[in-house]
Design an enzyme around this catalytic site. Structure first.
Site, PDB file in Angstrom:
ATOM      1  N   LYS A 161       8.783 -31.060  18.568  1.00  0.00           N
ATOM      2  CA  LYS A 161       9.157 -29.661  18.759  1.00  0.00           C
ATOM      3  C   LYS A 161       9.343 -29.010  17.392  1.00  0.00           C
ATOM      4  O   LYS A 161       9.867 -29.649  16.490  1.00  0.00           O
ATOM      5  CB  LYS A 161      10.493 -29.582  19.513  1.00  0.00           C
ATOM      6  CG  LYS A 161      10.424 -29.914  20.985  1.00  0.00           C
ATOM      7  CD  LYS A 161      11.810 -29.753  21.614  1.00  0.00           C
ATOM      8  CE  LYS A 161      11.840 -30.264  23.034  1.00  0.00           C
ATOM      9  NZ  LYS A 161      11.030 -29.470  23.974  1.00  0.00           N
ATOM     10  N   ARG A 219       9.414 -36.069  32.977  1.00  0.00           N
ATOM     11  CA  ARG A 219       8.719 -36.481  34.205  1.00  0.00           C
ATOM     12  C   ARG A 219       8.341 -37.960  34.156  1.00  0.00           C
ATOM     13  O   ARG A 219       8.209 -38.603  35.196  1.00  0.00           O
ATOM     14  CB  ARG A 219       7.489 -35.575  34.416  1.00  0.00           C
ATOM     15  CG  ARG A 219       6.484 -35.624  33.304  1.00  0.00           C
ATOM     16  CD  ARG A 219       5.527 -34.441  33.350  1.00  0.00           C
ATOM     17  NE  ARG A 219       6.130 -33.209  32.843  1.00  0.00           N
ATOM     18  CZ  ARG A 219       5.510 -32.036  32.797  1.00  0.00           C
ATOM     19  NH1 ARG A 219       4.273 -31.912  33.242  1.00  0.00           N
ATOM     20  NH2 ARG A 219       6.120 -30.979  32.322  1.00  0.00           N
TER      21      ARG A 219
HETATM   22  N1  BES Z   1      13.534 -30.849  27.690  1.00  0.00           N
HETATM   23  C1  BES Z   1      12.400 -30.007  27.695  1.00  0.00           C
HETATM   24  C2  BES Z   1      12.583 -28.770  28.582  1.00  0.00           C
HETATM   25  C3  BES Z   1      13.674 -27.796  28.196  1.00  0.00           C
HETATM   26  C4  BES Z   1      13.354 -26.609  27.573  1.00  0.00           C
HETATM   27  C5  BES Z   1      14.994 -28.025  28.519  1.00  0.00           C
HETATM   28  C6  BES Z   1      14.331 -25.693  27.261  1.00  0.00           C
HETATM   29  C7  BES Z   1      15.981 -27.119  28.193  1.00  0.00           C
HETATM   30  C8  BES Z   1      15.647 -25.947  27.567  1.00  0.00           C
HETATM   31  C9  BES Z   1      11.192 -30.781  28.220  1.00  0.00           C
HETATM   32  O1  BES Z   1      11.181 -32.136  27.954  1.00  0.00           O
HETATM   33  C10 BES Z   1       9.975 -30.218  27.575  1.00  0.00           C
HETATM   34  O2  BES Z   1       9.872 -30.324  26.387  1.00  0.00           O
HETATM   35  N2  BES Z   1       9.075 -29.648  28.369  1.00  0.00           N
HETATM   36  C11 BES Z   1       7.887 -29.077  27.882  1.00  0.00           C
HETATM   37  C12 BES Z   1       6.764 -29.528  28.783  1.00  0.00           C
HETATM   38  C13 BES Z   1       5.388 -29.211  28.257  1.00  0.00           C
HETATM   39  C14 BES Z   1       5.096 -30.023  27.012  1.00  0.00           C
HETATM   40  C15 BES Z   1       4.385 -29.519  29.348  1.00  0.00           C
HETATM   41  C16 BES Z   1       8.038 -27.566  27.925  1.00  0.00           C
HETATM   42  O3  BES Z   1       8.648 -27.049  28.844  1.00  0.00           O
HETATM   43  O4  BES Z   1       7.569 -26.924  26.988  1.00  0.00           O
HETATM   44 MN    MN Z   2      10.408 -32.605  26.066  1.00  0.00          MN
END
Ligand code: BES
Ligand code: MN
Ligand code: ZN
Length: 500
Positions: free
Chosen positions: A274, A348
Site C-alpha cells: 500500500k 479473502r
Molecule cells: N484491509 C483492506 C481493506 C480496507 C480498506 C479496510 C480501508 C479498512 C479501510 C483490504 O485488505 C484491502 O486492501 N483490499 C483491497 C482489495 C483490492 C486489492 C482488490 C482494496 O479494497 O483496495
Molecule cells: Mn489488504
C-alpha cells in the site's frame, strides 16, 4: 474501567459530582425531558430558561453544564440533547447517543448519575450501554496526566417499578459494553504489540476466565492441516499466523452459529504494498476477529441458549523474501486453488481457510465479519457496513437487527456475472481479484465460493465503520469502534429465543 450500577433514588437526591438530565428540541426551543420535574423545581422552574440562555437547543450531541442549586445533591447538572421526541418518547439510539455524549463530557469525574428518560428495561439498557461505550478511553500508551481518566462510576437512575428488570438490563448492557470496549482495545493496540500469537493468547486467557473452549492452530499445525490461505498471507511476516476456534455451548441450545472474523493484525498490502497514506490505520484490519471474539464472550456472559463458535483467522500481511508473490498459487483448506494476483486482497484468502473449516462442523448459519474492501467504504461511507448473503431473508434479518441495536448497515447484492472475472484467465480455480468495479461485491462472491451449498451464510464488510478517524461523536470514540458486535449478539439472541 467505568463501573456501572443502577439506582431507584430520585434524581435530585442522589449524591454524585454530576447529574445528567435530558433535554429535547421543542417547537420554541429547548424543553426538559420527562423525569426532570423535581430537579426543575429546585431551579424554581427556570431550568429550561437557564439552559436556553446558555445556548442549549436540545439537539443531539449537545452538552451544557449548570451549577446545582440547593435541593439538588449533585455538584452540577449536565443537560444533554436528545433531539426531537417522537410519539412514543425517544428512540433507544437517541438515549445511547445522549448517554455517550454525557460520559465523554464527564471524563475526569469520579461519580455521575444518569437521569435520562428511561422507563422500560430496554430504555434503561440503552442509557447504560451508551454511557459505558461513551466512557471508553484507550490509555495504554499515554503517561499519567496526559489525558483525563474516564468517568469513574455511572449510576443509571431507573423507576422503582420494575427495578429488577432495570437491574438485569444494566447487567446486560455491561456484558455487551465491556466486551465491545475490549474489542476496541484490541483494535487500538499498536501492531507491534498485537500479533497473531499475542491475539491468540488473549483469547485463551479470556476463554479460561469465562469457561469457553478454545483451540489454537499454530504455523506448524496450519501447514500440516493444509491452510494455504493463512500460511500464504502470513508467509512474509516474522509473526506467524494462527487460526483460533473459541466456542460457547449451551446445554439447551437448538442451533449452532459460526462467526468468522478477519484478523489481519497489520495489513501493509504485502508485495502489492500500500502507498503511504493508506497504511497508517491498517492495524484495524483485525477488527472483524475482535468483533467475533467479543460476541462469543458476550453470548456466554448473557447465557444465551444457542451455541456460538468463533473462528479467528489471524495473520500479518507483510512484504519480505518469504512473502507470497503476485502470481503465486495457494491451496486453500479443503483443496480449492487461488492465484494471488494482488497480495493486498489478503483478507479473502485467510477467510477462505476459516470459512471452509467452520463449515466442516455443519453450523446452522455462518456469519463472517471483515474489514474487507476499500470499495465498500467508497460505496457506503465510513459509518455503514455492507451486508451480503446467499440467502435474501438472512440478509434482510441482519440488516433489520443491526438497525434495532443501533448499527447502520445496508444490504448489498451478489451479482452472478461478477464471478466470471475471478475464474477466467487464471491457471487456478479462482483468482483473488476480479473486476475493479464493484470490488466489495467481488470480494463477497469470492468468499461465497468457500461456503458449502445449502449452508446459510452472510458477510458483513465493516471496512468503513470499524475504525473511526474523525472527532468522537455520541458513544463512538476515535479509533476502534467494535462495529458488528451488537449485530452478532442480537443475532445470537434472536436465534436463542427463536423469535422471528
Ligand atoms: N484491509 C483492506 C481493506 C480496507 C480498506 C479496510 C480501508 C479498512 C479501510 C483490504 O485488505 C484491502 O486492501 N483490499 C483491497 C482489495 C483490492 C486489492 C482488490 C482494496 O479494497 O483496495
Ligand atoms: Mn489488504
Ligand atoms: Zn486487509
Amino acid at each position: 474501567m467505568t463501573a456501572l450500577s443502577v439506582s431507584t433514588s430520585s434524581a435530585a437526591s442522589l449524591r454524585a459530582e454530576a447529574l445528567v438530565i435530558g433535554v429535547a428540541k421543542g417547537p420554541k426551543g429547548v424543553v426538559l425531558a420527562p423525569g426532570t420535574e423535581a430537579v426543575n423545581e429546585a431551579f424554581e422552574g427556570k431550568l429550561a430558561e437557564i439552559l436556553g440562555t446558555l445556548g442549549a437547543t436540545g439537539a443531539e450531541g449537545e452538552a451544557v453544564k449548570v451549577p446545582s442549586p440547593a435541593g439538588v445533591k449533585a455538584g452540577f447538572v449536565l443537560a444533554v440533547g436528545l433531539g426531537e421526541a417522537g410519539d412514543e418518547g425517544f428512540e433507544p439510539e437517541a438515549l445511547r447517543h445522549a448517554a455517550g455524549v454525557a460520559a465523554r463530557t464527564l471524563a475526569g469525574v469520579k461519580k455521575a448519575a444518569l437521569a435520562l428518560p428511561a422507563e422500560s428495561a430496554a430504555e434503561v439498557e440503552a442509557v447504560a450501554l451508551g454511557g459505558l461505550l461513551g466512557s471508553y478511553a484507550f490509555g495504554t500508551y499515554k503517561g499519567k496526566g496526559n489525558g483525563k481518566e474516564p468517568v469513574g462510576e455511572l449510576v443509571v437512575l431507573a423507576p422503582r417499578k420494575g427495578s429488577k428488570d432495570a437491574k438485569a438490563a444494566v447487567e446486560r448492557a455491561a456484558a455487551v459494553g465491556e466486551e465491545m470496549n475490549r474489542a476496541r482495545d484490541l483494535v487500538n493496540l499498536a501492531p507491534n504489540d498485537l500479533t497473531p500469537k499475542s491475539f491468540a493468547a488473549t483469547v485463551q486467557a479470556a476463554a479460561k476466565e469465562h469457561g469457553l473452549k478454545v483451540e489454537v492452530l499454530d504455523e506448524k499445525a496450519l501447514t500440516k492441516g493444509g491452510y494455504g490461505g493463512l500460511m500464504g498471507v502470513g508467509g512474509g511476516s516474522v509473526n506467524p499466523p494462527r487460526l483460533v476456534k473459541v466456542a460457547y455451548t449451551h446445554p439447551k441450545a437448538e442451533s449452532t452459529l459460526a462467526f468468522v472474523g478477519k484478523g489481519i493484525t497489520y495489513d501493509s498490502g504485502g508485495i502489492s504494498l500500500k502507498p503511504a497514506g493508506y497504511n497508517e490505520t491498517m492495524k484495524c484490519d483485525m477488527a472483524g476477529a475482535a468483533a467475533v471474539f467479543a460476541a462469543v464472550v458476550a453470548a456466554k456472559r448473557l447465557g444465551l441458549a444457542v451455541n456460538v463458535t468463533g473462528w479467528l483467522a489471524l495473520a500479518e500481511n507483510m512484504p519480505s523474501g518469504s512473502a507470497v508473490r503476485p502470481g503465486d498459487v495457494l491451496r486453500i483448506y479443503g483443496g480449492k486453488t487461488v492465484e494471488v494476483l494482488n497480495t493486498d486482497a489478503e483478507g479473502r484468502l485467510v477467510l477462505a481457510d476459516a470459512l471452509v473449516r467452520a463449515g466442516e462442523e455443519n453450523p446452522d448459519v455462518i456469519v463472517d465479519v471483515a474489514t474487507l474492501t476499500g470499495a465498500m467504504v467508497m460505496a457506503l461511507g465510513t459509518r455503514t457496513f455492507g451486508v451480503m448473503s446467499n440467502n435474501d431473508e438472512l440478509r434482510a434479518d441482519l440488516h433489520a437487527l443491526a438497525g434495532e441495536v443501533g448499527e447502520e448497515s445496508w444490504p448489498m447484492p451478489m451479482p452472478a456475472h461478477l464471478r466470471k472475472g475471478m475464474t477466467e484467465s487464471t491457471i487456478a480455480d479462482l483468482a483473488n481479484m476480479g473486476e475493479r468495479m464493484g470490488g466489495g461485491l467481488v470480494a463477497g462472491l469470492f468468499l461465497q465460493e468457500f461456503v458449502a451449498e445449502g449452508t446459510d451464510w452472510a458477510h458483513l464488510d465493516i471496512a468503513g465503520p470499524a475504525y473511526h478517524e474523525g472527532a468522537p461523536f455520541g458513544y463512538t470514540p476515535k479509533g476502534g469502534t467494535a462495529s458488528g458486535v451488537r449485530t452478532l449478539v442480537a443475532f445470537a439472541e434472536r436465534t436463542a429465543t427463536g423469535k422471528a
